[in-house]
Design a protein around this motif. Structure first.
Motif, PDB file in Angstrom:
ATOM      1  N   UNK A  51      13.961   6.914 -15.307  1.00 51.47           N
ATOM      2  CA  UNK A  51      12.560   6.677 -15.666  1.00 51.47           C
ATOM      3  C   UNK A  51      12.119   7.558 -16.821  1.00 51.47           C
ATOM      4  N   UNK A  52      12.745   8.710 -16.974  1.00 53.41           N
ATOM      5  CA  UNK A  52      12.334   9.654 -18.004  1.00 53.41           C
ATOM      6  C   UNK A  52      13.278   9.670 -19.207  1.00 53.41           C
ATOM      7  N   UNK A  53      14.373   8.937 -19.136  1.00 50.33           N
ATOM      8  CA  UNK A  53      15.336   8.869 -20.242  1.00 50.33           C
ATOM      9  C   UNK A  53      15.618   7.401 -20.524  1.00 50.33           C
ATOM     10  N   UNK A  54      14.861   6.850 -21.450  1.00 47.15           N
ATOM     11  CA  UNK A  54      14.977   5.415 -21.729  1.00 47.15           C
ATOM     12  C   UNK A  54      16.359   5.060 -22.263  1.00 47.15           C
ATOM     13  N   UNK A  55      16.918   5.924 -23.081  1.00 46.55           N
ATOM     14  CA  UNK A  55      18.238   5.650 -23.644  1.00 46.55           C
ATOM     15  C   UNK A  55      19.304   5.561 -22.578  1.00 46.55           C
ATOM     16  N   UNK A  56      19.295   6.503 -21.634  1.00 46.28           N
ATOM     17  CA  UNK A  56      20.276   6.469 -20.553  1.00 46.28           C
ATOM     18  C   UNK A  56      20.083   5.233 -19.695  1.00 46.28           C
ATOM     19  N   UNK A  57      18.831   4.869 -19.446  1.00 45.80           N
ATOM     20  CA  UNK A  57      18.559   3.679 -18.641  1.00 45.80           C
ATOM     21  C   UNK A  57      19.150   2.441 -19.308  1.00 45.80           C
ATOM     22  N   UNK A  58      18.990   2.336 -20.620  1.00 45.76           N
ATOM     23  CA  UNK A  58      19.475   1.156 -21.313  1.00 45.76           C
ATOM     24  C   UNK A  58      20.999   1.135 -21.410  1.00 45.76           C
ATOM     25  N   UNK A  59      21.610   2.283 -21.643  1.00 47.01           N
ATOM     26  CA  UNK A  59      23.065   2.309 -21.754  1.00 47.01           C
ATOM     27  C   UNK A  59      23.714   2.150 -20.383  1.00 47.01           C
ATOM     28  N   UNK A  60      23.033   2.582 -19.316  1.00 52.05           N
ATOM     29  CA  UNK A  60      23.604   2.486 -17.975  1.00 52.05           C
ATOM     30  C   UNK A  60      23.639   1.048 -17.488  1.00 52.05           C
ATOM     31  N   UNK A  61      22.658   0.237 -17.896  1.00 48.82           N
ATOM     32  CA  UNK A  61      22.517  -1.097 -17.316  1.00 48.82           C
ATOM     33  C   UNK A  61      22.651  -2.220 -18.333  1.00 48.82           C
TER      34      UNK A  61
END
Length: 251
Positions: free
Chosen positions: A113-123
């Motif tokens: 929720x606080x790291x948009x880049x990680x969220x996008x690369x993870x999913x």
């Protein structure tokens, strides 16, 4: 003249070591700046924007990372491994399977929720190279073990699947994108609501539709385009780039 040239060149000290240290400092500076930029804006910024954010020349960035994909792998492989480590810690350090499940879900949602880049690369697999793909694949078995343990103990609804976990995390991220500038921790309210809905209770009405299968989840991750993703980086289910001529011209 040849003798003079040799005498002039000989006393010069070797410069390899200082250059290596300077290169390492620049590389870390780029990674730190890119991590901060991608956390705020997702995967959309290009290498020129990363250079500006890092306060270095564009050429310096391209010498360290020939492509944006190389930079993303350097940044996010560790982040994905962190999620896997958290799931393993929830299994090993939390004896109560429900508390372990809840703890991990809250930690995962806090990070994504606080790291948009990680969220996008993870999913998403739009930018996934070999190292990111491998890190994504390590995460799935850890999530599955966590879900199945809580279900075996009767705490977690039987319809829940490991494939539900990324969806919940994405929903928490959407809350942050919508209202994070107004209330930075609002995502916690909705994660708490999700958790209550995940509990197994007597005479509970079944969920209206099934979770994504592993194949369906992989397909969704393959075709989902985070903002700013180049159109030609999105692959179809069979692996072809849309619009790409796949005919064999060898004959």
């Amino acid at each position: 003249m040849a003798v003079v040239t040799l005498i002039q060149m000989g006393p010069h000290p070797p410069t390899d070591r200082p250059l290596r240290k300077d290169a390492q400092r620049n590389r870390q500076r780029i990674i730190d700046a890119a991590r901060d930029l991608f956390a705020q804006k997702g995967l959309e910024p290009n290498l020129n924007e990363v250079a500006h954010h890092a306060g270095v020349g564009v050429g310096t960035v391209y010498r360290r990372f020939a492509t944006k994909e190389e930079l993303l792998e350097a940044i996010f492989e560790d982040g994905l491994d962190q999620l896997t480590t958290l799931a393993e810690q929830a299994m090993q350090q939390q004896e109560d399977s429900w508390q372990g499940f809840v703890w991990f879900l809250e930690q995962m949602c806090r990070i994504t929720a606080t790291d948009r880049g990680l969220r996008e690369i993870a999913f998403s697999k739009c930018y996934a190279g070999g190292r990111v793909n491998a890190a994504q694949e390590r995460l799935v078995p850890a999530l599955t073990r966590l879900v199945e343990r809580a279900q075996a103990d009767g705490y977690l609804r039987p319809e829940i699947a490991a494939a539900d976990m990324p969806i919940i995390s994405l929903l928490a991220g959407t809350v942050s994108e919508f209202a994070g500038d107004v209330r930075i921790d609002l995502w916690r309210r909705y994660v708490a609501l999700f958790i209550e809905g995940l509990r197994c209770r007597p005479e509970q009405a079944p969920l209206p539709v099934d979770a994504l299968s592993d194949v369906d989840l992989d397909t969704a991750m393959t075709i989902w385009k985070p903002a700013g993703t180049p159109a030609n980086s999105v692959r179809s289910v069979d692996g072809a780039v849309p619009g790409q001529d796949t005919r064999d011209d060898s004959g």
